[in-house]
Design a protein around this motif. Structure first.
Motif, PDB file in Angstrom:
ATOM      1  N   PRO A 208      -1.301   4.610  -3.275  1.00 36.08           N
ATOM      2  CA  PRO A 208      -2.540   5.015  -2.600  1.00 36.08           C
ATOM      3  C   PRO A 208      -3.094   3.844  -1.792  1.00 36.08           C
ATOM      4  CG  PRO A 208      -2.870   4.790  -4.957  1.00 36.08           C
ATOM      5  CD  PRO A 208      -1.404   4.632  -4.693  1.00 36.08           C
ATOM      6  N   LYS A 209      -3.740   4.180  -0.684  1.00 37.71           N
ATOM      7  CA  LYS A 209      -4.285   3.129   0.183  1.00 37.71           C
ATOM      8  C   LYS A 209      -5.373   2.377  -0.557  1.00 37.71           C
ATOM      9  CE  LYS A 209      -3.356   5.526   4.474  1.00 37.71           C
ATOM     10  NZ  LYS A 209      -3.934   6.116   5.700  1.00 37.71           N
ATOM     11  N   LYS A 210      -5.328   1.056  -0.371  1.00 35.84           N
ATOM     12  CA  LYS A 210      -6.359   0.233  -0.997  1.00 35.84           C
ATOM     13  C   LYS A 210      -7.660   0.374  -0.214  1.00 35.84           C
ATOM     14  CE  LYS A 210      -3.261  -3.291  -2.833  1.00 35.84           C
ATOM     15  NZ  LYS A 210      -2.939  -4.727  -2.851  1.00 35.84           N
ATOM     16  N   GLU A 211      -8.727   0.386  -0.971  1.00 35.33           N
ATOM     17  CA  GLU A 211     -10.015   0.457  -0.321  1.00 35.33           C
ATOM     18  C   GLU A 211     -10.346  -0.916   0.262  1.00 35.33           C
ATOM     19  OE1 GLU A 211     -12.998   1.926  -2.932  1.00 35.33           O
ATOM     20  OE2 GLU A 211     -11.853   3.697  -3.457  1.00 35.33           O
TER      21      GLU A 211
END
Length: 85
Positions: A77-80
């Motif tokens: 998942p994309k890192k915030e």
């Protein structure tokens, strides 16, 4: 001098059981291969009954719900983005 020449046929031993088995097995294998090649070359007309049967499983496949795309395990998942202070 004529008595020195031996024109008798050579002695050939009788074939054993395994030699006979191998010989006939090779003949059967060759016949089987010929039948397979002829089955590919010579087209066989299809009957109406044979054409009707494959259509039924195809209609059953259409009624199935398509699978939803499962998320890939390899994708992370994309890192915030970190908040800048």
């Amino acid at each position: 001098m004529a008595s020195d020449l031996d024109f008798s046929p050579p002695e050939v031993p009788e074939p054993t059981f395994l030699e006979n088995l191998l010989r006939y097995g090779l003949f059967l294998g060759a016949i089987f291969q010929l039948i397979c090649v002829l089955a590919i070359i010579i087209p066989v007309p299809k009957s109406h009954e044979a054409e009707a049967e494959p259509s039924e499983p195809r209609s059953a496949e259409v009624t199935r719900k398509p699978k939803t795309a499962a998320p890939s395990v390899n994708k992370r998942p994309k890192k915030e983005a970190k908040k800048k202070r």
